[in-house]
Design a protein around this motif. Structure first.
Motif, short mmCIF file in Angstrom:
data_model
loop_
_atom_site.label_atom_id
_atom_site.label_comp_id
_atom_site.label_asym_id
_atom_site.label_seq_id
_atom_site.Cartn_x
_atom_site.Cartn_y
_atom_site.Cartn_z
N SER A 312 0.82 -1.22 0.00
CA SER A 312 0.00 0.00 0.00
C SER A 312 0.85 1.27 0.00
N HIS A 314 -0.08 3.82 1.47
CA HIS A 314 -0.40 4.51 2.72
C HIS A 314 0.49 4.03 3.87
N THR A 318 -2.06 5.35 8.73
CA THR A 318 -3.24 5.63 7.91
C THR A 318 -4.04 4.35 7.69
#
Lengths: 324, 324
Positions: A312, A314, A318
């Motif tokens: 990911s 992120h 998060t």
């Protein structure tokens, strides 16, 4: 930014190229190819090199994404590139994965790189879902259905029949079989009970169509075990209606958590472009390979060995806040 | 063999107990509970302890599975047990996961243990599928649908309405909404467009049923945002038809791999027993926690941080050969 190289500029290579701008932390640094002049004409703003060429020092490559075929390209290019860079590939000859893993593990380890092998949707995400299904539901029955979609290997096989100018083979899962599993049954299916095939064929003028039909439908391994329909079309219809590579499939796991308490897990993908989606998965895997390498790991990995958060863009914070 | 302890002997604890014999490398070593006498009567062949009790030296515990509620039990028992053992829990108060992660990470790290938090199907597998969908299809739209199934929180809320003796609230996903996403649309749904609710109620004799219906259907947060049907039934029908806890749901990710090349990923589970399946997932997570601990790791993990192969009873070699 993670600096990527594309190795091999065919359908999957183009899929990776299309995917990179959608991943904000990824940039393309170079393309390696057997035909630099051809690729330079098409991708004029990217440095292009021969496979065995060493790019100049100002070109930094973190991860090389190997996009060639599994039959001849990747088995040779995998070890060749794992000596120089961390790598990601979609090697999909299922029977040879253990052997390829060992070779890539040794090479990558020796050179301090990370190699994620056999990534994509199958092998790859589907492998992951098979393993999760079996782990969360022990003693369960697992089923993989493919399609609807174009099978490259079967198209190639049909194309070799005398009198065939072009062919495109579609795989369809049998709806009733999927329905039975979804409803809690756990049958032992024959191949014919799980999939059927439809082959679109452009025949040479004056070719014996009945002979072609028979040669395809009765071809062992590829078509004989399935109900196979052969449909003759014009060259123009082939170009207009069969130019894309859709695919997809289902992984189903059916088990019990206690006596007569059934649990059924299902993963499904529908892909307008098989090489496009494979390319996007490979870019996410390149992010994971880069992070594994940065955390001091080396050697070969499959998608079964990679902590999912590493794919990911992120941060872990998060992900815990917005995705848990 | 991995030695497990069950902490809290409610529905999920019973689910873990039922799951353990299906996992050949797992054995139950102890149960911790607030009510040792009651549990001893039911599970006579297993050593039972109070929550704060230290088992004698001959009882070896590798991983404690925390099966209590997320409101009051797990926030207190998590840090309490992460001091003593590696732990797995299904803490499901989504908004408080970041804070709970930090506390468990600190405690587990300090005491050299591994704590896998918020495992199960949602949070847990569904979180994993949301993250994978977003990583493989950046800029995609993600949807989570729950049901058909029993919502404990909504049942409890309905049970508090005056005149209600018992209540069971079912969540249903709206079929047309799932169909729209499966067909490639990416709408912004309101809550009402994604789910509807049906509440079965046993009313006190002589209670004002219309008032109960209104109080439930208009209850803010729980029911007011959904089309909610209230159905009055007898105590006997409640006992006969609503004694089990089925659940399930869908995670859908819809995106493009290139202009007008759509890709749709779907994960679905259908569970006859929500606590039974949660129990089975927790046992697989205990295997992962044990292996992480054995490989020298410590601190808190979610299912996003765990290499999937660690959930499986099979060796990496077997997984590469048979599951890739």
């Amino acid at each position: 930014m993670v600096n990527l190289a594309i190795v091999g500029y065919g359908n999957v290579g183009r899929g990776v190229l299309a995917a990179i701008p959608r991943h904000p932390d990824m940039r393309l640094a170079a393309i390696f190819t057997r035909r630099p002049e051809v690729v330079r004409a098409e991708a004029s703003d990217i440095p292009v090199f021969r496979l065995d060429e060493d790019p100049p020092g100002n070109i930094n490559i973190d991860v090389a994404i190997l996009c060639g075929g599994s039959k001849e390209d990747v088995p040779m290019q995998g070890p060749m590139f794992a000596r120089r860079y961390s790598t990601v590939d979609s090697f999909d000859t299922h029977a040879r994965i253990p052997e390829y893993f060992r070779e890539m593990d040794e090479t990558a380890r020796r050179h301090g790189n990370v190699a994620i092998i056999s990534a994509g949707w199958d092998p790859g995400i589907f492998s992951l879902e098979r393993v999760l299904g079996n782990a969360f539901l022990p003693r369960s029955a697992g089923y993989t259905f493919w399609g609807p979609g174009v099978s490259q290997g079967h198209s190639d096989a049909a194309r070799k029949v005398p009198g065939v100018l072009d062919a495109r083979s579609y795989t369809y899962p049998i709806d009733d079989a999927i329905k039975a599993v979804r409803e809690g049954k756990t049958p032992s299916f024959s191949r014919r009970q799980m999939h059927r095939r439809v082959v679109y064929v452009v025949a040479r003028d004056g070719a014996d169509k009945e002979a072609i039909r028979k040669a395809i439908a009765e071809m062992p391994h590829y078509f004989a075990d399935y109900d196979t329909e052969v449909i003759f079309i014009s060259r123009r219809e082939m170009a207009e209606k069969h130019a894309t590579y859709p695919h997809g499939g289902f992984v189903l796991t059916s088990g019990e958590t206690a006596k007569s308490e059934r649990a059924i897990l299902e993963y499904r993908c529908q892909l307008a472009s098989n090489p496009g989606f494979t390319g996007s998965v490979l870019v996410a895997c390149a992010r994971a390979a880069y992070r594994l390498r940065c955390s001091g790991q080396k050697g070969a990995f499959t998608m079964l060995d990679v902590p999912p958060a590493l794919y990911s863009p992120h941060s872990p914070e998060t992900l815990r806040r917005d995705y848990m």
